[in-house]
Design a protein around this motif. Structure first.
Motif, PDB file in Angstrom:
ATOM      1  N   PRO A  49       0.680  -1.401  -0.735  1.00 41.37           N
ATOM      2  CA  PRO A  49      -0.200   0.150   0.164  1.00 41.37           C
ATOM      3  C   PRO A  49       1.242   1.567  -0.184  1.00 41.37           C
ATOM      4  O   PRO A  49       0.736   2.568  -0.095  1.00 41.37           O
ATOM      5  CB  PRO A  49      -0.816  -0.221   1.217  1.00 41.37           C
ATOM      6  N   ASP A  50       1.776   1.005   0.145  1.00 39.40           N
ATOM      7  CA  ASP A  50       3.241   2.082   0.128  1.00 39.40           C
ATOM      8  C   ASP A  50       4.040   2.695  -0.767  1.00 39.40           C
ATOM      9  O   ASP A  50       4.912   3.084  -0.426  1.00 39.40           O
ATOM     10  CB  ASP A  50       3.902   1.839   1.604  1.00 39.40           C
ATOM     11  N   VAL A  51       3.332   1.526  -1.707  1.00 41.67           N
ATOM     12  CA  VAL A  51       4.814   1.655  -2.828  1.00 41.67           C
ATOM     13  C   VAL A  51       4.054   2.001  -4.447  1.00 41.67           C
ATOM     14  O   VAL A  51       2.904   1.263  -4.741  1.00 41.67           O
ATOM     15  CB  VAL A  51       5.033   0.312  -3.054  1.00 41.67           C
ATOM     16  N   GLU A  52       4.020   2.896  -4.988  1.00 43.72           N
ATOM     17  CA  GLU A  52       4.009   3.197  -6.259  1.00 43.72           C
ATOM     18  C   GLU A  52       4.080   2.343  -7.276  1.00 43.72           C
ATOM     19  O   GLU A  52       5.032   2.183  -7.140  1.00 43.72           O
ATOM     20  CB  GLU A  52       4.331   4.905  -6.946  1.00 43.72           C
ATOM     21  N   LEU A  53       2.904   1.043  -7.635  1.00 44.25           N
ATOM     22  CA  LEU A  53       3.036   0.075  -8.373  1.00 44.25           C
ATOM     23  C   LEU A  53       2.402   0.884  -9.481  1.00 44.25           C
ATOM     24  O   LEU A  53       0.704   1.195  -9.644  1.00 44.25           O
ATOM     25  CB  LEU A  53       1.617  -0.976  -7.651  1.00 44.25           C
ATOM     26  N   HIS A  54       2.971   0.163 -10.982  1.00 46.00           N
ATOM     27  CA  HIS A  54       2.964   0.053 -12.026  1.00 46.00           C
ATOM     28  C   HIS A  54       2.562  -1.254 -12.829  1.00 46.00           C
ATOM     29  O   HIS A  54       3.376  -2.238 -12.305  1.00 46.00           O
ATOM     30  CB  HIS A  54       3.822   0.934 -12.973  1.00 46.00           C
ATOM     31  N   THR A  55       1.505  -1.168 -12.941  1.00 43.87           N
ATOM     32  CA  THR A  55       1.552  -2.966 -13.800  1.00 43.87           C
ATOM     33  C   THR A  55       0.973  -2.679 -15.535  1.00 43.87           C
ATOM     34  O   THR A  55       0.606  -1.808 -15.698  1.00 43.87           O
ATOM     35  CB  THR A  55      -0.191  -3.409 -13.398  1.00 43.87           C
ATOM     36  N   LEU A  56       1.676  -3.393 -16.006  1.00 44.63           N
ATOM     37  CA  LEU A  56       1.280  -3.646 -17.567  1.00 44.63           C
ATOM     38  C   LEU A  56      -0.316  -4.100 -17.978  1.00 44.63           C
ATOM     39  O   LEU A  56      -0.866  -3.832 -18.361  1.00 44.63           O
ATOM     40  CB  LEU A  56       1.776  -3.887 -18.563  1.00 44.63           C
ATOM     41  N   LEU A  57      -0.216  -5.076 -16.983  1.00 44.46           N
ATOM     42  CA  LEU A  57      -1.827  -5.874 -17.728  1.00 44.46           C
ATOM     43  C   LEU A  57      -1.762  -6.553 -16.093  1.00 44.46           C
ATOM     44  O   LEU A  57      -1.167  -7.124 -14.861  1.00 44.46           O
ATOM     45  CB  LEU A  57      -1.050  -7.819 -18.471  1.00 44.46           C
ATOM     46  N   SER A  58      -3.765  -6.197 -15.797  1.00 45.35           N
ATOM     47  CA  SER A  58      -4.050  -6.647 -14.824  1.00 45.35           C
ATOM     48  C   SER A  58      -4.736  -8.239 -15.479  1.00 45.35           C
ATOM     49  O   SER A  58      -6.035  -8.320 -16.217  1.00 45.35           O
ATOM     50  CB  SER A  58      -4.894  -6.106 -14.269  1.00 45.35           C
ATOM     51  N   VAL A  59      -4.588  -9.551 -14.562  1.00 47.41           N
ATOM     52  CA  VAL A  59      -5.972 -10.626 -15.641  1.00 47.41           C
ATOM     53  C   VAL A  59      -5.733 -11.470 -13.859  1.00 47.41           C
ATOM     54  O   VAL A  59      -5.502 -11.181 -13.402  1.00 47.41           O
ATOM     55  CB  VAL A  59      -4.705 -11.373 -16.315  1.00 47.41           C
TER      56      VAL A  59
END
Length: 184
Positions: free
Chosen positions: A174-184
């Motif tokens: 929750p305390d980290v900037e998260l970048h995802t390309l795909l969510s499956v």
């Protein structure tokens, strides 16, 4: 800091990347749908697009090190580090690194495991990006975040090719900037 950032599709050829991830039913055991990235790795344009997309949000952010999580995080993390002009730090399973290490345990379904980095890999004050291929339960990712912080680094983000959203791994970050390309 929110952890729900997804790279805008306008900057990424998501269809090209998705087209090169193969579903393999019942691997490694019955009932599991495995997401095989080897076709992506074998296709130069799709692989290049994925590296570009994983690095894009961090260009110009002064990233000093990219931590790649064993083992497929090495495949993505190393070229991302090159794209960003940063050093690469392998985060490995316990006992795999040849010099002094610091480690962080994390929970598995049945027991615990430990991830390690070299004790001198991250200097205090360094800006660090963590890269992996898949975010599943978030245990390894959380351990990597804690390792970076214990070494004195600042985690600027966590960039991942694919998130298995049903496993709710982002809840451990929750305390980290998260970048995802795909969510499956």
């Amino acid at each position: 800091m929110p952890n729900d950032t997804v790279i805008p599709e306008t900057t990424v050829d998501i269809a090209l990347i998705e087209a090169h991830i193969r579903d393999v039913p019942d691997f490694p055991r019955e009932g599991i749908l495995f997401k095989d990235i080897t076709p992506l790795l074998n296709h130069r344009k799709a692989f290049a697009a994925s590296i570009d997309a994983l690095a894009a949000p961090y260009r110009g952010m002064g990233v000093d090190h990219v931590v790649g999580l064993e083992a497929r995080g090495f495949i993505f993390g190393t070229p991302v580090a090159m794209e960003l002009g940063a050093g690469f730090v392998p985060a490995r399973k316990a006992g795999k690194l040849p010099s002094e290490t610091i480690g962080q345990a994390y929970d598995l379904e049945y027991g615990t495991a430990t991830v390690e980095i070299h004790a001198d890999a991250i200097t205090p004050g360094s800006r660090v990006l963590i890269v992996d291929d898949v975010l599943a339960t978030g245990g390894t990712g959380r351990a990597a975040v804690e390792l970076v912080r214990r070494a004195g680094g600042t985690v600027v983000g966590f960039s991942v090719l694919m998130e298995l959203s049903a496993l709710q791994g982002r809840e451990k970050l929750p305390d980290v900037e998260l970048h995802t390309l795909l969510s499956v």
